[in-house]
Design an enzyme around this catalytic site. Structure first.
Site, PDB file in Angstrom:
ATOM      1  N   ASP A  95      -4.298  -4.017  -3.981  1.00  9.94           N
ATOM      2  CA  ASP A  95      -5.762  -4.103  -3.841  1.00  9.94           C
ATOM      3  C   ASP A  95      -6.408  -2.717  -3.789  1.00  9.94           C
ATOM      4  O   ASP A  95      -7.089  -2.380  -2.827  1.00  9.94           O
ATOM      5  CB  ASP A  95      -6.128  -4.918  -2.594  1.00  9.94           C
ATOM      6  CG  ASP A  95      -5.671  -4.249  -1.306  1.00  9.94           C
ATOM      7  OD1 ASP A  95      -4.612  -3.584  -1.320  1.00  9.94           O
ATOM      8  OD2 ASP A  95      -6.379  -4.367  -0.291  1.00  9.94           O
ATOM      9  N   HIS A 123       0.866  -1.176   0.000  1.00  8.65           N
ATOM     10  CA  HIS A 123       0.000   0.000   0.000  1.00  8.65           C
ATOM     11  C   HIS A 123       0.904   1.228   0.000  1.00  8.65           C
ATOM     12  O   HIS A 123       1.895   1.261   0.736  1.00  8.65           O
ATOM     13  CB  HIS A 123      -0.880   0.040   1.251  1.00  8.65           C
ATOM     14  CG  HIS A 123      -1.875  -1.071   1.324  1.00  8.65           C
ATOM     15  ND1 HIS A 123      -2.232  -1.662   2.513  1.00  8.65           N
ATOM     16  CD2 HIS A 123      -2.592  -1.695   0.355  1.00  8.65           C
ATOM     17  CE1 HIS A 123      -3.131  -2.600   2.277  1.00  8.65           C
ATOM     18  NE2 HIS A 123      -3.360  -2.643   0.972  1.00  8.65           N
TER      19      HIS A 123
END
EC number: 2.3.1.-
Length: 244
Positions: free
Chosen positions: A184, A146
């Site tokens: 994601d 991330h």
């Protein structure tokens, strides 16, 4: 003769009470809400992700809960990161979040710099210990990334496609058992999805999570390391846009 202002103590007490209730509410929330609490012994035995080593002008260092919480909180309250991450937390909650990562084996919080200036917050996490694990054929050594670029000017100038390959290459070099890097992004985040596709990721469909719908991508070490795609729930972002 002085008159007491009875309103001030009441307001002061009310303010303290609200602050205390807020602290209690924050303390009751899961510190690492995405970390799975039930995993196999094989997955549990895998150590935390490594610290990537980058050549100048880039650099990555471990985040310091005490020294960096204020800065990260300010970054995450900027409009573009509120929209992308939905973590507009106060510094004290970020301090807890950073410390919990450092104390565990699930993820590692990092600060990325460019030419000596801190510009990006990065989390590396073991995907098999994360809530995305049930959504694909997760390997215990898979690593997820991330990234939150603080300055919108860097976002618009293509900083992510410059940084990402360097981080991925270093992770694959340091951790030879890691076969895939996972991403994601929110399914609406076309910018992040285009970065994944630019990097050559395999699209693994869109999936409904507890609080969002995500687009899942895997960047394999070799083509043979790509996880099976199965029946995709949606098309890659480029195909979705071109068909609309």
């Amino acid at each position: 003769m002085q008159h007491r202002d009875v309103g001030k103590p009441t307001l002061s007490y009310s303010g303290r009470l609200i602050a205390q209730m807020t602290e209690i509410d924050e303390a009751l929330k899961p510190v690492l809400p995405r970390e799975l609490t039930t995993v196999s012994d094989e997955v549990r035995a895998v150590p935390a992700p490594p610290l990537p080593v980058l050549a100048e002008p880039f650099a990555l260092r471990p985040a310091d809960p005490d020294a960096d919480a204020e800065m990260i909180s300010e970054w995450m309250n900027r409009p573009h990161l509120v929209e992308a991450w939905e973590y507009p937390w106060p510094p004290q909650r970020w301090r807890r979040h950073l410390k919990a990562q450092i104390d565990g084996e699930y993820s590692r919080p990092l600060i990325g710099s460019f030419k000596g200036a801190d510009v990006v917050y990065v989390e590396l996490y073991r995907a098999a210990k994360d809530s995305i694990a049930p959504r694909y054929a997760a390997d215990p050594h898979d690593i997820g990334i991330h990234a939150a670029i603080a300055d919108l000017r860097f976002v618009n100038r293509g900083f992510a496609p410059l940084l990402l390959p360097r981080v991925v290459a270093s992770v694959f070099e340091i951790d030879p058992r890691c076969r895939r890097i996972m991403f994601d992004p929110d399914h609406r985040n076309t910018g992040a999805r285009r970065v994944c596709e630019f990097a050559g990721c395999t699209f693994l469909g869109e999936h409904d999570m507890a609080n969002r719908r995500m687009a899942l991508y895997a960047l394999p070490r070799t083509p043979a390391d790509a996880p099976p795609t199965g029946d995709l729930q949606s098309s890659p972002v480029g195909e979705s846009i071109s068909s609309s």
